[in-house]
Design an enzyme around this catalytic site. Structure first.
Site, PDB file in Angstrom:
ATOM      1  N   ASP A 156      -4.682  -3.275   5.424  1.00  0.00           N
ATOM      2  CA  ASP A 156      -5.176  -2.822   6.730  1.00  0.00           C
ATOM      3  C   ASP A 156      -6.685  -2.917   6.877  1.00  0.00           C
ATOM      4  O   ASP A 156      -7.196  -2.827   7.986  1.00  0.00           O
ATOM      5  CB  ASP A 156      -4.737  -1.377   6.995  1.00  0.00           C
ATOM      6  CG  ASP A 156      -5.150  -0.431   5.877  1.00  0.00           C
ATOM      7  OD1 ASP A 156      -5.907  -0.864   4.978  1.00  0.00           O
ATOM      8  OD2 ASP A 156      -4.729   0.740   5.893  1.00  0.00           O
ATOM      9  N   ASP A 201       0.848  -1.191   0.000  1.00  0.00           N
ATOM     10  CA  ASP A 201       0.000   0.000   0.000  1.00  0.00           C
ATOM     11  C   ASP A 201       0.883   1.239   0.000  1.00  0.00           C
ATOM     12  O   ASP A 201       2.069   1.175   0.294  1.00  0.00           O
ATOM     13  CB  ASP A 201      -0.901   0.026   1.240  1.00  0.00           C
ATOM     14  CG  ASP A 201      -1.979  -1.047   1.179  1.00  0.00           C
ATOM     15  OD1 ASP A 201      -2.325  -1.456   0.063  1.00  0.00           O
ATOM     16  OD2 ASP A 201      -2.452  -1.464   2.246  1.00  0.00           O
ATOM     17  N   ASP A 257      -9.244  -6.258   2.618  1.00  0.00           N
ATOM     18  CA  ASP A 257      -7.920  -6.755   2.248  1.00  0.00           C
ATOM     19  C   ASP A 257      -7.686  -8.185   2.711  1.00  0.00           C
ATOM     20  O   ASP A 257      -6.680  -8.803   2.354  1.00  0.00           O
ATOM     21  CB  ASP A 257      -6.827  -5.862   2.855  1.00  0.00           C
ATOM     22  CG  ASP A 257      -6.771  -4.492   2.207  1.00  0.00           C
ATOM     23  OD1 ASP A 257      -7.072  -4.407   1.004  1.00  0.00           O
ATOM     24  OD2 ASP A 257      -6.444  -3.512   2.897  1.00  0.00           O
TER      25      ASP A 257
END
Length: 765
Positions: free
Chosen positions: A535, A148, A539
């Protein structure tokens, strides 16, 4: 809240199971249970994904298979030989069991557990909390990291940087304490190329008319001058305050705005503090415009909207989100004089120019719009339905754009550089626009070459005109590519495989959680060991599918942490690279440990073989063998787990799981045929010396076993001395001790050699 898709028609108020009702009374009706709920669907998707075997578990299985084949094969061979030499079945079976036992490194399992535990403890000290011990080595084998951007490559501390409204880009004259200390490292001194910039000179310190709020009580900070008072600024400021779920935590009236804690994500927190500093109390504005309906932001829609009551018995719709998504539902825009004008080609071109240039500065860009709903179509008391947003989500007026800067983590460029030297591919997966993602990536040292951009109508540097409809790689000289989520959704699996194999540096922007899972699956099809960061709840499937799922310890949800293998306590990308180094060190130390443990097998096995084949008195007893395996061998083996990393450990490519095995054939050859034979020779030397000193020369021992083990026979040595059974057994026990000491000493030398020479057979194994 549950998604409308799983609710019965007509239901407007709903909640998850275990939601707290803080006041009032109500009657609840269960409408969905188990896998049919929103959480159930995510759990089902996570459950049907089979977690990949870790590289370490594969290596352990391979090692056990080799040892089993070798031990059982040798045992069967000498079982047959024993029968051929006339031993009875019982004796032959005892030999078979003894030979198999001698080939099993009993101390390897506790040593392996200790190595993993010690490495996990070291990683925790470096902000990597290991939830599954095997994931330690898997992280060291990682060849691809899907990372990310927000919070991992950056600090997740947003601040407002620029505003664009009325056709002019304005610098956000935010409070000095609110400006990130390293902003100058990201933003160039000059304004974005091709756009004018308002210096905001001569602006009154009074709040603009229409948004005037009383200064926040209890704050002694000096407010900077607000942006130019105008109808368009009034409209933009109002959308900033209303279209947000962020709030200040209670009991902070005496704390400066910049230091207050907030409920909400980083972007909304930045907008909240900006409004509070520039205009005044957000709460006052929200109280004047009560919220009656809201559609929260989600990764699919990429926008957030809310509807508010106004004093004139009408409703105001405010919206913010991805600028291109907001512009799609707009038909007008506010000009510099606050007049609504139809969207034109000139405005759209200017919008794209501003969007691109702000994105090129690494800023997250948000679009804002509003709409005064017609009281005739939406009278007072009208019930808005989130199932049909198209009834009111059209013909909006585009108000302006706000860009935010997220300061980079200082350690990220060096960490990315270490990944590049270590042969690890770093793929950025973000929800931001490709232009912003590329700028952030370039500033973090992620990609430095020319870059193709597939960005849903917004292209830069190198344009890709053709669509991917075949596995043929995209032609061109660029070494990096930025792919928009809308383009990724139309790609087949072989298109993704082609991009992953061709480009060493890849950015996936505006992606959804489902697309993130497809990216992970594509990397695994290529045979790479994949580590994924995440997070959010959505996901979870990608985290579980990856070889190593890495959850964020600060911003991560409980669901993400539960399915992950490793948790980053500081949400820092640099901690991942530190964990990779520890994982590689673990693999090296495990190879040293296995090589050390296997070398003792030959000196333990050889006495039994000569005992059967040459009929000599037994040189080493079973008890001594057990003491070696679970006694003297364990401490030196565990000490290898404390070995430090070699200087070039992060300069070599990730190991190939197919060729660089934990117990390769060459390592077995070195352990058995070289070091093991030398240890066996040292043991037999001690054995023959003890026997010779007591009168039994080596040549007289061959064929002596029958008489030696007889309780009634009297045996003469080379000098004619008679030896009774008890005397012979005492001499045999002395030989056990000599052989045992020889193995222990040579094993200690082997351990020292492993520490001095590095990984055993590192150049060949």
């Amino acid at each position: 809240m549950l998604t409308p898709a799983i609710l019965p028609s007509g239901v407007q108020e709903y909640a998850f199971f275990s939601t707290d009702a803080v006041e009032g009374t109500c009657t609840g009706v269960v409408v969905r249970t188990g896998d049919h709920t929103a959480m159930g669907r995510i759990a089902r998707l996570t459950g049907i994904i089979n977690g990949e075997k870790t590289p370490l578990s594969v290596e352990i299985e391979h090692f056990v298979r080799l040892i089993t084949i070798f031990a059982v094969g040798i045992g069967i061979i000498f079982f047959v030989i024993s029968i051929f030499f006339g031993y009875n079945w019982f004796s032959a079976i005892i030999f078979l069991i003894g030979i198999i036992t001698a080939n099993v490194p009993e101390g390897l399992l506790p040593t392996l557990t200790v190595c993993l535990t010690l490495t996990a403890q070291r990683m925790k000290a470096k902000n990597c909390l290991v939830r599954k011990l095997e994931a330690v080595e898997t992280l060291g084998s990682t060849s691809v990291i899907c990372s990310d951007k927000t919070g991992t490559l950056t600090e997740n501390k947003m601040t407002v940087s620029h505003l664009w409204y009325g056709g002019v880009v304005h610098n956000a004259s935010i409070h000095p304490d609110l400006r990130p200390p390293n902003t100058n490292d990201v933003l160039p001194e000059s304004p974005p190329e091709g756009i004018s910039e308002s210096p905001q000179e001569g602006i009154s310190e009074n709040p603009p008319e229409g948004t005037s709020e009383s200064p926040t009580k209890g704050t002694s900070e000096k407010r900077g001058p607000p942006p130019q008072s105008s109808k368009v600024w009034d409209a933009l400021a109002r959308v900033l305050a209303l279209c947000s779920r962020a709030t200040f935590k209670e009991g902070q009236d005496d704390i400066r705005v910049v230091d207050r804690l907030c409920n909400g994500d980083a972007s909304e927190t930045a907008l909240l503090k900006y409004y509070e500093l520039k205009v005044g109390s957000v709460a006052h504005c929200r109280n004047a415009h009560p919220k009656i309906f809201e559609i929260p932001f989600n990764s699919a829609n990429k926008y957030q909207l809310s509807i508010h009551d106004q004093p004139a018995n009408s409703y105001l719709l405010v919206m913010k989100g991805a600028p291109e998504k907001v512009l799609e539902v707009c038909t007008t825009y506010l000009d510099a004089h606050g007049q609504e004008l139809p969207l034109s080609t000139a405005f759209t071109d200017n919008f794209e120019k501003v969007y691109r240039n702000l994105g090129n500065r690494g800023e997250r860009v948000l679009g804002f719009a509003h709409k005064h709903l017609d009281p005739k179509l939406h009278p007072s008391g009208f019930e808005f339905d989130s199932d049909s947003p198209g009834l009111f989500l059209h013909d909006l007026c585009f108000v302006g754009v706000v860009s935010l800067i997220d300061p980079p983590r200082a350690a990220v460029p060096a960490a990315v550089s270490r990944c590049r030297r270590a042969g690890i591919k770093v793929i950025m997966v973000t929800g931001d626009h490709p232009t912003t993602a590329k700028a952030i990536a370039r500033g973090r040292g992620y990609h430095q070459s020319s870059c193709h951009c597939m960005a849903a109508g917004l292209t830069s540097v190198h344009t890709v005109d053709e669509t991917l409809t075949s596995p043929t790689p995209i032609a061109g000289d660029a070494q990096a590519i930025a792919i928009h989520g809308s383009d990724l959704a139309e790609m087949k699996d072989y298109d993704i495989d082609s991009i992953l194999s061709q480009y060493p540096e890849i950015i996936f922007a505006r992606t959804s959680p489902t697309q993130k899972l497809r990216i992970v699956e594509g990397c695994q099809r290529a045979g790479w060991v994949v580590a994924v960061t995440g997070d959010g709840v959505n996901d979870a499937p990608a985290l579980k599918k990856a070889h190593v799922g890495i959850a964020m310890g600060i911003t991560g949800t409980d669901v993400a942490k539960q399915v992950s293998d490793i948790i980053l306590l500081d949400d820092n990308f640099a901690s991942i690279v530190t964990g990779i180094e520890e994982g590689r060190l673990l693999f090296d130390n495990l190879k040293k440990t296995i090589a050390y443990a296997l070398t003792a097998n030959i000196p333990e096995l050889a006495p039994f073989l000569l005992y059967i084949l040459a009929s000599i008195p037994l040189p080493l007893g079973a008890i001594a063998i057990v003491l070696i395996c679970i006694g003297t061998d364990i401490v030196p083996a565990v000490s290898l787990a404390y070995e430090t990393a070699e200087s070039q450990i992060m300069s070599r490519c990730p190991r190939n799981p197919q060729t660089d095995r934990l117990a390769s054939h060459k390592l077995l050859y070195q352990s058995y045929a070289q070091i093991g034979m030398m240890e066996a020779a040292a043991g037999f030397l001690s054995y023959f010396v003890v026997m010779g000193e007591c009168g039994f020369l080596p040549h007289t021992l061959i064929g002596l076993r029958g008489e030696w083990d007889s309780t009634t026979a009297i045996v003469q040595d080379s000098y004619g001395q008679d030896w009774g059974y008890e005397e012979r057994k005492n001499l045999e026990y002395t030989c056990y001790t000599a052989f045992f000491v020889s193995i222990v000493l040579t094993q200690w030398l082997t351990s020292s050699y492993a520490k001095l020479a590095g990984t055993p057979s590192s150049s060949t194994a």
